[in-house]
Motif scaffolding. Structure first.
Motif: not given
Length: 753
Positions: A179, A181-182, A184-185
């Motif tokens: 989240k 680091s943008q 794929d959470h």
């Protein structure tokens, strides 16, 4: 009264999938798993010491073809549902919805997704339902796609070390990093949901065990159920702290994940087992009782090619404790009785505890077909070379299924293609045309009568093989690509190396090594046929190419003299260089051509497997008469061993032949051996010398059946008297009387020493 099949779970699963078609694939999969489990879990039965049964369901999600013949991933067992419709076994209120569900999954199941992505080159070779509308293993094809994600060996040691709460904490930390680091959470959100499904499943069984204990009038059984309930409850909230807890958690993960393999149990259970013994927490009889329950569950729920449990071998963390568990596993096999599962496998090496091999040979000599024997002194360096990995990684090789090899939780390599080598030779002799159907199946490389030298003909055959190998490699890669698009395979991604740190699902760039394997059949017959062509047509010139083709087309009727010449030609398995050299050349060409596919695909490895899973007989039904003297429709030789009865010069000559093909360029080669009871029990010194010689000369593995040929003959005549007669088919075992007749006859034809 006819049982009515309730399709409520399947309908809800389908609706959940549809509701999440626009969701992240991990979220869609996790929501579907929540519908599937615990709804498909079976009840705890009398005598069960472990909880964990499943009814699978006719629509669902699983990596590995469960239930059987449902392909993999998102599956729909179309035929079973249609059978229920035809029998009227569906509630009237569900019928319309069930039929609509069938139509939906026709295009949406994972196999269909792969087939819809076939390239123009692949289509005419791999998709041939319009020619013969039969199950894939009965088609007269040379190259056949197989749909599954087999050979799943998750990191059970990590599972036991962290438990479900520890995994949840680790995934939560990775989710928060993603989240921030943008990344794929949502993959991690799906993983958390999948872990909760395991927690809910454990609590589901806990509740059932408590209820059964309360209702049980037998105080001994009631206490067993209370212990089981406590174990299930603890596993839901903490990491395993006892052998019992670790065994139960491992089994539940195996079942829900659909892995169907249990891996190096001596490594991940050995320490807890020894600790509990020495601390007085458990006794050896109690541990044996738990293991016998595991054996029973595996036999009742798994297929004959699944359920690998590996003991012994290099690269174990605590050999002393691991060996004590390994002895427990061997004792479980002895006391459980003869059975087709689990596929207990002993990896051995020079300097290992000799008691393991001693006990193993005692089991085999008593008529068990386990353990399978794998020689680490040959296989570890062989795997390191073939897979291009470090020796340390090669020490974690895992035999699976019918004889393939993968790397424990660091590399995945499902066998997703089948090559009928003898069928390829059959069409090469006729310019690529299958004379049985008068259809073109292969390349137009010329007719046998057109070639002036044997070398030119052999080159044409190699060209034919390379063509099909390339297509099967492309299919392997495509299967992974399309699978990664459709699902995250959450339970695999959770416990395969590098997926969590990379923040990617297993088939979407998460796993360290993504490889594959190709199952080949009929290589020995093809080599013997090449030998006959070389000797009779080109070297000695006693049969013309025209005459040979005529004899084959007539299935030798009226050509008995020519067939006798073919049968009398040198054969692989007799330490005859004339035949063995051709076998080695063909073996090396196939293996190296398969191995070279990694250069033109994105696979980290792609390797040949020389196995037998009844396909040597089944595929042989679609091959005409061949120059080795085999009649049309007859079985092909078993894996890397001579065709039945062709090894005529004794065990020493056989060993000298079968160690010639290299074990450093493939992903497994089955070596079946059959010994009579007298030789195995009364001539022990000679037996041990034979096996020692075989392994020291480079024998990689041995799948041994100890049985007298007369027993097989009697079983054919009076099957009801031979219910406990088990044999090695190739990479798996089976009850002899349960096999198809032509498979029984092929096994009967094999040499008994």
């Amino acid at each position: 009264m006819t049982k009515i099949d309730d399709f409520s779970m399947e309908l809800e699963f389908t609706q959940t999938y549809r509701n999440n078609m626009q969701s992240h694939v991990a979220i869609r999969e996790a929501n579907c798993l929540r519908v599937q489990f615990p709804a498909t879990l079976g009840t705890i039965q009398d005598g069960d010491r472990l909880a964990g049964r499943t009814n699978w369901g006719w629509v669902g999600f699983s990596p590995h073809n469960a239930p059987p013949n449902c392909a993999y991933g998102y599956f729909c067992h179309e035929q079973k549902i249609i059978d229920a419709v035809e029998r009227g076994n569906i509630p009237i209120a569900q019928r319309d919805a069930v039929m609509e569900m069938l139509h939906f999954w026709k295009k949406e199941n994972s196999k269909a997704k792969v087939e819809s992505a076939f390239t123009p080159k692949m289509l005419p070779v791999l998709f041939r339902d319009e020619i013969v509308p039969l199950p894939y293993n009965f088609k007269p094809m040379i190259a056949q796609p197989i749909y599954r994600m087999a050979g799943v060996f998750v990191d059970y040691e990590k599972l036991v070390r962290l438990g479900l709460p520890g995994l949840k904490q680790e995934v939560t930390e990775y989710r928060d990093k993603a989240k921030a680091s943008q990344g794929d959470h949502l993959l991690f959100e799906g993983l958390l949901m999948a872990i909760q499904v395991l927690v809910d499943s454990s609590l589901h069984f806990q509740k059932e065990a408590e209820a059964k204990a309360q209702a049980c009038s037998d105080p001994v059984r009631a206490e067993q159920l209370r212990k089981l309930a406590a174990v299930l409850g603890w596993n839901a909230v903490r990491k395993p702290e006892s052998f019992y807890e670790a065994l139960q958690l491992s089994w539940l993960y195996t079942l829900v994940s659909g892995s169907l393999e249990l891996g190096r149990m001596d490594v991940y259970l050995g320490d807890l087992y020894v600790h509990d013994l020495e601390a007085g927490i458990i006794t050896e009889p109690e541990a044996l009782s738990l293991m016998q329950s595991l054996w029973k569950l595996i036999n009742q729920l798994f297929r004959d090619v699944d359920g690998r449990i590996i003991i012994g071998g290099r690269g174990r963390r605590n050999e002393a404790n691991a060996d004590r568990f390994a002895l427990l596993a061997l004792e479980t096999t002895r006391t459980y009785g003869r059975a087709i599962l689990p596929q207990l496998t002993l990896r051995f090496y020079e300097g290992m505890n000799p008691l393991l091999m001693e006990r193993s040979l005692e089991l085999i000599g008593a008529g068990h077909t386990f353990p399978l024997l794998y020689n680490d002194d040959v296989l570890v360096p062989g795997v390191a070379h073939a897979y291009e990995v470090t020796v340390e990684e090669a020490e974690q090789y895992m035999p699976l299924g019918c004889g393939e090899i993968v790397l424990d939780h660091v590399g995945f390599g499902t066998p997703s293609g089948s090559l009928n080598v003898l069928k390829a030779l059959d069409v090469t002799m006729r310019d690529g045309v299958d004379h049985i159907m008068s259809k073109r199946l292969g390349l137009p490389t010329g007719d046998l009568r057109d070639f002036r030298t044997f070398e030119d003909f052999f080159a044409a055959f190699k060209k034919q093989l390379a063509f099909f190998i390339e297509i099967l490699a492309d299919h392997e890669e495509l299967e992974y690509v399309e699978s990664g698009k459709q699902a995250s395979y959450l339970y695999l991604s959770l416990l395969y190396d590098d997926c969590l740190p990379r923040g990617k699902a297993i088939f979407s760039g998460g796993i360290k090594y993504l490889g594959g394997s190709l199952e080949s059949f009929g290589t020995v017959n093809a080599a013997d046929s090449l030998t006959a062509i070389k000797k009779l047509v080109f070297d000695d010139k006693v049969i013309s190419a025209e005459r040979l083709i005529q004899a084959l087309n007539a299935n030798f009727v009226g050509f008995e003299k020519e067939r006798r010449l073919m049968i009398d030609c040198p054969k692989y398995g007799n330490d005859d260089a004339y035949a063995d050299d051709i076998m080695v050349e063909l073996h090396e060409f196939i293996c190296n051509t398969v191995r070279d596919q990694r250069k033109r695909t994105n696979l980290d490895w792609y390797l040949n497997v020389l196995i037998n899973n009844k396909q040597n007989t089944i595929l042989g039904r679609w091959v005409g008469a061949t120059p080795d003297g085999r009649k049309a429709g007859g079985p092909m030789a078993n894996a890397n061993t001579p065709a039945g009865g062709n090894d005529k010069k004794g065990i020493t000559a056989l060993i000298n032949s079968i160690v010639k093909p290299s074990h450093a360029i493939h992903a497994g080669a089955v070596q079946n051996m059959r010994f009579g009871y007298d030789f195995f029990s009364k001539d022990k010194a000679k037996l041990e010398a034979t096996l020692t010689t075989y392994f020291k000369k480079g024998g990689a593995q041995a799948m041994i059946t100890v049985i007298n040929k007369g027993d097989l003959e009697h079983a054919l005549a009076e099957p009801e008297k031979y219910q406990d007669l088990f044999v090695r088919i190739g990479g798996f075992s089976a009850r002899y009387i349960d096999l198809p007749k032509d498979v029984q006859l092929e096994i009967l034809s094999r040499k008994t020493y």
